[in-house]
Design a protein around this motif. Sequence first.
Motif, PDB file in Angstrom:
ATOM      1  N   ARG A 243       0.837  -1.200   0.000  1.00 27.49           N
ATOM      2  CA  ARG A 243       0.000   0.000   0.000  1.00 27.49           C
ATOM      3  C   ARG A 243       0.872   1.251   0.000  1.00 27.49           C
ATOM      4  O   ARG A 243       0.616   2.206  -0.736  1.00 27.49           O
ATOM      5  CB  ARG A 243      -0.919   0.016   1.220  1.00 27.49           C
ATOM      6  CG  ARG A 243      -1.802   1.271   1.282  1.00 27.49           C
ATOM      7  CD  ARG A 243      -2.671   1.282   2.523  1.00 27.49           C
ATOM      8  NE  ARG A 243      -3.676   0.240   2.490  1.00 27.49           N
ATOM      9  CZ  ARG A 243      -4.835   0.334   1.847  1.00 27.49           C
ATOM     10  NH1 ARG A 243      -5.121   1.441   1.159  1.00 27.49           N
ATOM     11  NH2 ARG A 243      -5.704  -0.653   1.882  1.00 27.49           N
ATOM     12  N   ARG A 244       1.921   1.249   0.782  1.00 24.75           N
ATOM     13  CA  ARG A 244       2.809   2.413   0.848  1.00 24.75           C
ATOM     14  C   ARG A 244       3.450   2.672  -0.509  1.00 24.75           C
ATOM     15  O   ARG A 244       3.513   3.828  -0.956  1.00 24.75           O
ATOM     16  CB  ARG A 244       3.879   2.173   1.921  1.00 24.75           C
ATOM     17  CG  ARG A 244       4.804   3.356   2.153  1.00 24.75           C
ATOM     18  CD  ARG A 244       5.611   3.183   3.425  1.00 24.75           C
ATOM     19  NE  ARG A 244       6.407   1.953   3.420  1.00 24.75           N
ATOM     20  CZ  ARG A 244       6.178   0.908   4.207  1.00 24.75           C
ATOM     21  NH1 ARG A 244       5.170   0.907   5.051  1.00 24.75           N
ATOM     22  NH2 ARG A 244       6.957  -0.170   4.138  1.00 24.75           N
ATOM     23  N   ARG A 245       3.887   1.643  -1.179  1.00 27.80           N
ATOM     24  CA  ARG A 245       4.512   1.823  -2.499  1.00 27.80           C
ATOM     25  C   ARG A 245       3.504   2.336  -3.524  1.00 27.80           C
ATOM     26  O   ARG A 245       3.832   3.190  -4.358  1.00 27.80           O
ATOM     27  CB  ARG A 245       5.103   0.499  -2.979  1.00 27.80           C
ATOM     28  CG  ARG A 245       6.312   0.039  -2.190  1.00 27.80           C
ATOM     29  CD  ARG A 245       6.966  -1.134  -2.882  1.00 27.80           C
ATOM     30  NE  ARG A 245       7.928  -1.812  -2.031  1.00 27.80           N
ATOM     31  CZ  ARG A 245       8.602  -2.896  -2.398  1.00 27.80           C
ATOM     32  NH1 ARG A 245       8.410  -3.409  -3.607  1.00 27.80           N
ATOM     33  NH2 ARG A 245       9.462  -3.468  -1.581  1.00 27.80           N
ATOM     34  N   LEU A 246       2.290   1.822  -3.481  1.00 27.41           N
ATOM     35  CA  LEU A 246       1.280   2.250  -4.451  1.00 27.41           C
ATOM     36  C   LEU A 246       0.848   3.686  -4.202  1.00 27.41           C
ATOM     37  O   LEU A 246       0.572   4.432  -5.154  1.00 27.41           O
ATOM     38  CB  LEU A 246       0.077   1.305  -4.409  1.00 27.41           C
ATOM     39  CG  LEU A 246       0.355  -0.161  -4.767  1.00 27.41           C
ATOM     40  CD1 LEU A 246      -0.939  -0.966  -4.761  1.00 27.41           C
ATOM     41  CD2 LEU A 246       1.063  -0.288  -6.106  1.00 27.41           C
ATOM     42  N   GLU A 247       0.808   4.096  -2.944  1.00 24.77           N
ATOM     43  CA  GLU A 247       0.488   5.496  -2.634  1.00 24.77           C
ATOM     44  C   GLU A 247       1.578   6.426  -3.168  1.00 24.77           C
ATOM     45  O   GLU A 247       1.290   7.508  -3.692  1.00 24.77           O
ATOM     46  CB  GLU A 247       0.324   5.666  -1.125  1.00 24.77           C
ATOM     47  CG  GLU A 247      -0.968   5.034  -0.586  1.00 24.77           C
ATOM     48  CD  GLU A 247      -1.037   5.039   0.926  1.00 24.77           C
ATOM     49  OE1 GLU A 247       0.024   5.271   1.575  1.00 24.77           O
ATOM     50  OE2 GLU A 247      -2.137   4.795   1.477  1.00 24.77           O
ATOM     51  N   ILE A 248       2.837   5.991  -3.050  1.00 25.06           N
ATOM     52  CA  ILE A 248       3.949   6.776  -3.603  1.00 25.06           C
ATOM     53  C   ILE A 248       3.815   6.872  -5.121  1.00 25.06           C
ATOM     54  O   ILE A 248       4.010   7.935  -5.716  1.00 25.06           O
ATOM     55  CB  ILE A 248       5.302   6.150  -3.209  1.00 25.06           C
ATOM     56  CG1 ILE A 248       5.548   6.306  -1.700  1.00 25.06           C
ATOM     57  CG2 ILE A 248       6.449   6.769  -4.013  1.00 25.06           C
ATOM     58  CD1 ILE A 248       6.749   5.540  -1.189  1.00 25.06           C
ATOM     59  N   ALA A 249       3.454   5.765  -5.766  1.00 28.02           N
ATOM     60  CA  ALA A 249       3.291   5.763  -7.220  1.00 28.02           C
ATOM     61  C   ALA A 249       2.205   6.746  -7.639  1.00 28.02           C
ATOM     62  O   ALA A 249       2.363   7.479  -8.631  1.00 28.02           O
ATOM     63  CB  ALA A 249       2.954   4.359  -7.712  1.00 28.02           C
TER      64      ALA A 249
END
Length: 311
Positions: A243-249
């Motif tokens: 989730r953290r990576r997708l929010e950054i994306a």
Amino acid sequence: MKMETLRQRADLLDKTRAFFKQRGFLEVETPLAAAEAIPEQHIQLSTIDDGRRVLQASPEMHHKRLLCAGAGSLFEVTKSFRGYEVGRLHNPEFTILEWYQVDKGLDDAIALTEALFQTLLKAPPFRRTTYREAFGPLGIDPHTAMVEELRELALSRSPSAVEPFESDDRDEWLNVLLALCVEPTLGVEAPEVLYDYPATQASLAKTVVDGEGAEVAQRFEVYWRGMELANGYEELTDAVALRRRLEIANTQRVAAGWPVVPMPERLLSEMVDPGLPPCAGVAIGFDRIVMLATGAQSIGEVRAFAESRRV
């Protein structure tokens, strides 16, 4: 497309399905459009139904939901969509081969990809090169070089191509150097696996620390004869980290002027309960495999209806 090419394509599809079924993989079918998708920084997506559904850039989201449900190792040959990509190697609608192996890691994924290439293309054994090794001839360590060093190197190699480009993002400059200086050297005589990417380019892959203390992604890509052919990961199974990576994306997409992609909430929920099993996944542009098998020079030659010929 010539009819003989169409027949060769059909034969390659038959061989692909046989390859995976002989190894116990389940063939699946997943939606081409859904209300959610996986946000990626550099992929433009298209929508239908007045924006209510997103055309999927790959079947990954649905495959992982099936893995969470206990489907086991699976594969699919399907259509995927990347907005506005048209060229010798690109079409907005294209055919993708994607598979996931349960309880397998990066080396297993590379080995299966190699076996597939040998079956479909009579390819020679893969050559393996780390991301650090590939950048070695440029005189830098891509895991430690600073932005200014990367910018100056890119400018010195190709001023006309780089001067209009502005960014303070290390990965953007690494991608520029990769495209300008590294990719043309890969896979010249045999398929070449590039692996151990910087952890900041992990996308949906697990990360580990390499022998020199750098955090690297459990990710690989395969290059051969001037084409990127396969992209594989030992998959990240931690829903919180994903989730953290997708929010950054999504944040990066907004900064680039692109719309936010609806988060894959159902996948993220199912990765918590019942959970995504340890697995490795690989995606291959099937049209490019047909190009290599037939000697075609463009993706339009191996599709029954290329973008320029559509009605």
